[in-house]
Enzyme design. Sequence first.
Site, mmCIF file in Angstrom:
data_model
loop_
_atom_site.group_PDB
_atom_site.id
_atom_site.type_symbol
_atom_site.label_atom_id
_atom_site.label_comp_id
_atom_site.label_asym_id
_atom_site.label_seq_id
_atom_site.Cartn_x
_atom_site.Cartn_y
_atom_site.Cartn_z
ATOM 1 C CB SER A 128 26.329 -113.533 7.118
ATOM 2 O OG SER A 128 25.590 -112.447 6.562
ATOM 3 C CE1 TYR A 169 24.018 -112.351 12.384
ATOM 4 C CE2 TYR A 169 24.478 -110.727 10.307
ATOM 5 C CZ TYR A 169 24.212 -111.796 10.965
ATOM 6 O OH TYR A 169 23.829 -112.884 10.173
HETATM 7 N N1 LIG Z 1 18.221 -115.398 7.180
HETATM 8 C C1 LIG Z 1 19.180 -114.679 6.623
HETATM 9 O O1 LIG Z 1 19.122 -113.725 5.974
HETATM 10 C C2 LIG Z 1 20.660 -114.836 7.220
HETATM 11 C C3 LIG Z 1 21.608 -114.462 6.294
HETATM 12 C C4 LIG Z 1 22.943 -114.719 6.534
HETATM 13 C C5 LIG Z 1 23.332 -115.489 7.752
HETATM 14 N N2 LIG Z 1 22.390 -115.912 8.460
HETATM 15 C C6 LIG Z 1 22.774 -116.981 9.668
HETATM 16 O O2 LIG Z 1 21.926 -118.043 9.468
HETATM 17 C C7 LIG Z 1 21.899 -118.610 10.735
HETATM 18 C C8 LIG Z 1 20.471 -119.274 10.959
HETATM 19 O O3 LIG Z 1 19.549 -118.293 10.907
HETATM 20 P P1 LIG Z 1 18.388 -118.624 10.088
HETATM 21 O O4 LIG Z 1 18.282 -117.381 9.067
HETATM 22 O O5 LIG Z 1 17.732 -119.863 9.745
HETATM 23 O O6 LIG Z 1 17.403 -117.793 11.263
HETATM 24 P P2 LIG Z 1 16.173 -118.418 12.095
HETATM 25 O O7 LIG Z 1 15.139 -119.191 11.472
HETATM 26 O O8 LIG Z 1 15.829 -117.388 13.092
HETATM 27 O O9 LIG Z 1 16.883 -119.546 13.162
HETATM 28 C C9 LIG Z 1 18.055 -119.427 14.156
HETATM 29 C C10 LIG Z 1 18.193 -120.785 14.749
HETATM 30 O O10 LIG Z 1 19.256 -120.572 15.642
HETATM 31 C C11 LIG Z 1 18.674 -120.784 16.955
HETATM 32 N N3 LIG Z 1 19.346 -120.463 18.082
HETATM 33 C C12 LIG Z 1 19.467 -119.369 18.360
HETATM 34 N N4 LIG Z 1 20.176 -118.958 19.558
HETATM 35 C C13 LIG Z 1 20.502 -120.209 19.882
HETATM 36 C C14 LIG Z 1 21.037 -121.093 21.099
HETATM 37 N N5 LIG Z 1 21.642 -120.279 22.062
HETATM 38 N N6 LIG Z 1 21.396 -122.351 21.151
HETATM 39 C C15 LIG Z 1 20.929 -123.090 20.133
HETATM 40 N N7 LIG Z 1 19.986 -122.526 19.103
HETATM 41 C C16 LIG Z 1 20.044 -121.316 18.971
HETATM 42 C C17 LIG Z 1 17.155 -120.603 16.987
HETATM 43 O O11 LIG Z 1 16.494 -121.304 17.783
HETATM 44 P P3 LIG Z 1 14.931 -120.698 18.489
HETATM 45 O O12 LIG Z 1 13.921 -121.120 17.793
HETATM 46 O O13 LIG Z 1 14.853 -121.322 19.945
HETATM 47 O O14 LIG Z 1 15.197 -119.264 18.595
HETATM 48 C C18 LIG Z 1 16.735 -121.177 15.552
HETATM 49 O O15 LIG Z 1 16.841 -122.414 15.254
HETATM 50 C C19 LIG Z 1 22.479 -117.593 11.795
HETATM 51 O O16 LIG Z 1 23.611 -118.148 11.912
HETATM 52 C C20 LIG Z 1 22.305 -116.160 10.959
HETATM 53 O O17 LIG Z 1 23.144 -115.250 11.464
HETATM 54 C C21 LIG Z 1 20.944 -115.606 7.956
#
Ligand SMILES: NC(=O)c1ccc[n+]([C@@H]2O[C@H](COP(=O)([O-])OP(=O)(O)OC[C@H]3O[C@@H](n4cnc5c(N)ncnc54)[C@H](OP(=O)(O)O)[C@@H]3O)[C@@H](O)[C@H]2O)c1
Length: 278
Positions: free
Chosen positions: A140, A153
């Site tokens: 991130s 985080y």
């Molecule tokens: N969105 C942002 O602004 C942003 C910015 C920077 C970095 N990120 C990073 O991007 C990555 C993806 O997040 P996203 O933004 O796409 O959010 P998201 O839509 O909430 O997706 C997160 C994914 O991770 C899965 N997950 C959580 N815990 C898990 C576990 N124990 N085992 C396997 N899967 C698990 C969730 O599964 P479930 O559906 O079962 O919960 C979901 O599929 C994360 O690492 C986050 O920190 C996000």
Amino acid sequence: MADQKVAVVTGSSSGMGYETALALARNGFRTYATMRNIEKAKTITDVAKKENLSLHTVKLDVTDERSVDDAIKIIKSEAGRIDVLVNNAGYGLMGALEDLSMSEIKAQYETNVFGLIRVTQAVLPTMREQKSGIIVNISSIGGKMAIPLQSPYHGTKFAVEGLSESIAYDLEPFGIKVVIIEPGAIKTNFDTGMLVAKKNQNPSSPYYNSMRKLQSSINSHFKNAIPPSKVAEVILNAITTPNPSLRYTVGEDAALLAQKRKELSDSEFQKLVLDFFK
Ligand SMILES: NC(=O)c1ccc[n+]([C@@H]2O[C@H](COP(=O)([O-])OP(=O)(O)OC[C@H]3O[C@@H](n4cnc5c(N)ncnc54)[C@H](OP(=O)(O)O)[C@@H]3O)[C@@H](O)[C@H]2O)c1
């Protein structure tokens, strides 16, 4: 197809993982869209069927060693190789350090850091034997700079940065590349799914008002969030270019913050952050 490249994506039920798995499948990768809750597989499976994509769903919970080992075994036995691993699964935890319980903090590290390590360790022997592979770690912009009340985080994402940079040296002699992705605000379930320390939600917490203010700033910042397909595009680009960079920011907000972090002194940067969250 014997020469078809094989990709594994964690956390493919929504957001960046979902879009990345589809983008890779649409671009010729035999893609394993893994997720901890396989009941959420219907949407991606329906799209894959409609578009006749080589996309397979496998249950994988990054916090569960058995689940990780079983999933990677299944993929290895079906596909015979693994060329790309996208360590994407993760979530955000907010809270003043004093208000956070050790179990809340440990759970955050268990998913965002130890989960990523677990899956990487399970995949590495295959890539090392192949003498090729690419590991994409979703960090991130919060892995390069920090905002208030998100110490766990940021801790996990700073850890992902250091860990990734270090293993890039270890793996280079084996033909394995490492790429770090640093997104800014992306429209996914991430912001609405962010957990807040239990104690911090209690109006008696000395940090209660600061948290309310932070949450409202974050909500307005996320109104300009960009779609997760933008992250998928950057990942696809990174894994198909012959010499990928170690780091890629995604989004104008991330690029600007990365630039400011480089240009400004610590105290100048801290002032900028404080002004933003005033
Ligand atoms: N969105 C942002 O602004 C942003 C910015 C920077 C970095 N990120 C990073 O991007 C990555 C993806 O997040 P996203 O933004 O796409 O959010 P998201 O839509 O909430 O997706 C997160 C994914 O991770 C899965 N997950 C959580 N815990 C898990 C576990 N124990 N085992 C396997 N899967 C698990 C969730 O599964 P479930 O559906 O079962 O919960 C979901 O599929 C994360 O690492 C986050 O920190 C996000």
